[in-house]
Design a protein around this motif. Structure first.
Motif, PDB file in Angstrom:
ATOM      1  N   TYR A 144       0.849  -1.190   0.000  1.00 37.16           N
ATOM      2  CA  TYR A 144       0.000   0.000   0.000  1.00 37.16           C
ATOM      3  C   TYR A 144       0.881   1.236   0.000  1.00 37.16           C
ATOM      4  N   GLY A 145       0.455   2.246  -0.744  1.00 32.73           N
ATOM      5  CA  GLY A 145       1.222   3.481  -0.761  1.00 32.73           C
ATOM      6  C   GLY A 145       0.499   4.593  -1.485  1.00 32.73           C
ATOM      7  N   GLN A 146       1.121   5.737  -1.518  1.00 39.14           N
ATOM      8  CA  GLN A 146       0.632   6.899  -2.259  1.00 39.14           C
ATOM      9  C   GLN A 146       1.836   7.637  -2.822  1.00 39.14           C
ATOM     10  N   THR A 147       1.639   8.313  -3.939  1.00 36.38           N
ATOM     11  CA  THR A 147       2.726   9.076  -4.544  1.00 36.38           C
ATOM     12  C   THR A 147       3.349  10.017  -3.518  1.00 36.38           C
ATOM     13  N   GLU A 148       2.526  10.553  -2.636  1.00 31.71           N
ATOM     14  CA  GLU A 148       2.987  11.488  -1.614  1.00 31.71           C
ATOM     15  C   GLU A 148       3.972  10.864  -0.625  1.00 31.71           C
TER      16      GLU A 148
END
Length: 449
Positions: free
Chosen positions: A268-272
């Motif tokens: 799981y992740g986000q560009t941020e």
């Protein structure tokens, strides 16, 4: 100190459909980009999964310039507006722009432009899900280095690996594969071929690729094309990120990996966050199916007691956003803390499970409905592509076939006690998706509301 301290060896660095390249050749190719300037500059890189564009990325970081990564096939009007807004010193790509002249492998801006780029700024990536925006995530050298090292640690990446790189470089998941494998001294198999093509699997098999990454849509397609029956003895690691994979498929691929001596990681992740924040260790995927796992090495996850929002702390959290040229001079505005926008729960073992998005809610007749939860529940029942949108007047469920419409109707009424006027089922030829494989909820809403 250069970002990529690559050793000029004969060790394999890159494989393409046509050729193989060593680290010595990659260093030489990066050195061919003449990026000389008395000040720190911005480079716009139109990304393709080719050796030349990878070398340009290495050159940009090693010359301490900031590099903005966008898709090579980005809408021409949007691309033009980005060039006008951010005024990059150099552009790497085939397109021509007014005010630029070709100089070797790059376009160079003719007129001098006086602006400041923060010394720590390394990479600018489009915010996840934005295909029509000039808003970018500002990532520092330390952001991407620390995240890459965390990924290297929990995936156990070493210099014997050959990672399939068929995700876009302009997508944070794809770029993290590049960063982690180059920093580990391993090799990348660059390709823009689809997993639906036989030639893709011929290359994977013949070159003995060791890992494959995919978004949820990738794994839906892998199941359809009979991936489990393929003879791929060297492919040892499968990773999934870029959105929630339904629990049935997590179980299917988790069991496949266990039975065939492979490792399957759900992440799981986000560009941020450069982009990785959590993962499920491969040996607990079946046990913790449905969760996003635990924090990556060096990271910390917590829950806001009032809103149930997931909060992430770590050295990989972005510096902030950029919406114009002046924003490139900004300092770190985040202090290593990211409010993810996802609501979560946590179990006794410290494994987190997403329950929805703070903004992905509608309110019907006073009932607060979590659109992500609706999708998740319906997917478990009908096992097919599904997407939910709506407003405070109506819930919309989009399907790609009317085969399951009756079952969806009865499930909605059973779970949410909604009157038939409060929802509608929309049959689409294809659920709209972004280039990274995620559902394009903005376009979906335009099509359905």
């Amino acid at each position: 100190m250069k970002f990529f301290t690559l050793t000029p060896s004969e060790h394999l660095a890159v494989i393409t459909n046509e050729q193989s390249y060593t680290y010595k050749q990659l260093i030489h190719a990066a050195g061919e980009f003449l990026l000389n300037s008395e000040q720190k500059e911005l480079i716009l890189l139109l990304c393709k999964n080719t050796f030349e564009r990878l070398a340009a990325y290495v050159a940009a970081l090693n010359n301490k310039h900031a590099v903005m990564l966008v898709a090579n096939d980005l809408n021409s009007e949007l691309l033009q507006s980005i060039v006008e807004q951010y005024k990059p010193k150099w552009i790497v790509g085939e397109a021509e722009f007014e005010g630029y002249e070709r100089e070797g492998a790059v376009l160079r801006r003719v007129e001098f432009c006086d602006y400041t780029v923060h010394p720590d700024l390394a990479v600018l990536l489009s915010t996840s899900g934005t295909t029509g925006s000039q808003k970018f995530v500002r990532l520092s050298y330390n952001n991407i280095r620390t995240n890459a090292k965390s990924i290297i640690k929990y995936l156990s990446i070493n210099d014997k690996e050959l990672a399939v790189m068929n995700l876009p470089m302009s997508y944070s998941y794809g770029l993290s594969i590049v960063n982690s494998h180059l920093l580990a001294g391993s090799a990348l198999m660059l390709t823009e071929e689809s997993i639906m093509e036989k030639s893709f699997w011929t290359l994977v098999r013949e070159r003995r690729a060791t890992s494959l990454a995919g978004v949820p849509f990738t794994y839906q397609m892998l199941q359809r094309i009979g991936f489990m029956n393929m003879d791929l003895p060297h492919l040892k690691t499968l990773t999934q990120a870029g959105g929630r994979l339904n629990e049935k498929l997590v179980k299917v691929f988790g069991e496949y990996a266990r039975e065939n001596g492979k490792r399957f990681f759900v992440m799981y992740g986000q560009t941020e966050a450069s982009p990785r924040m959590s993962y499920i260790p491969h040996d607990r995927v079946l046990e913790k199916n449905g969760s996003i796992g635990i924090a990556i090495p060096g990271g910390e996850l917590s829950i806001d007691k009032e809103t149930s929002e997931l909060i992430y702390k770590g050295a990989n959290v972005m510096m902030g956003y950029a919406q114009c040229l002046e924003d490139l001079a900004k300092d770190n505005e985040m202090s290593g803390v990211l409010h993810t926008g996802d609501t979560v729960t946590v179990d006794a073992d410290g494994y987190f499970t997403i329950t929805g998005r703070i903004k992905r809610f509608i309110k019907l007749f006073g009932l607060r409905i979590n659109l992500d939860e609706v999708e998740k529940k319906l997917e478990i029942e009908i096992h097919t592509s599904i997407a939910c949108t709506g407003n405070d007047d109506k819930l919309v469920v989009a399907l790609e076939s009317d085969e399951h419409a009756k079952k969806v109707k009865s499930s909605i009424e059973r779970y949410y006690k909604l009157h038939h006027t409060a929802y509608k089922i929309k049959i689409l030829e294809e659920i709209p998706r972004l280039t990274n494989g995620k559902i394009d909820y903005m376009k979906l809403k335009e099509m359905c509301i």
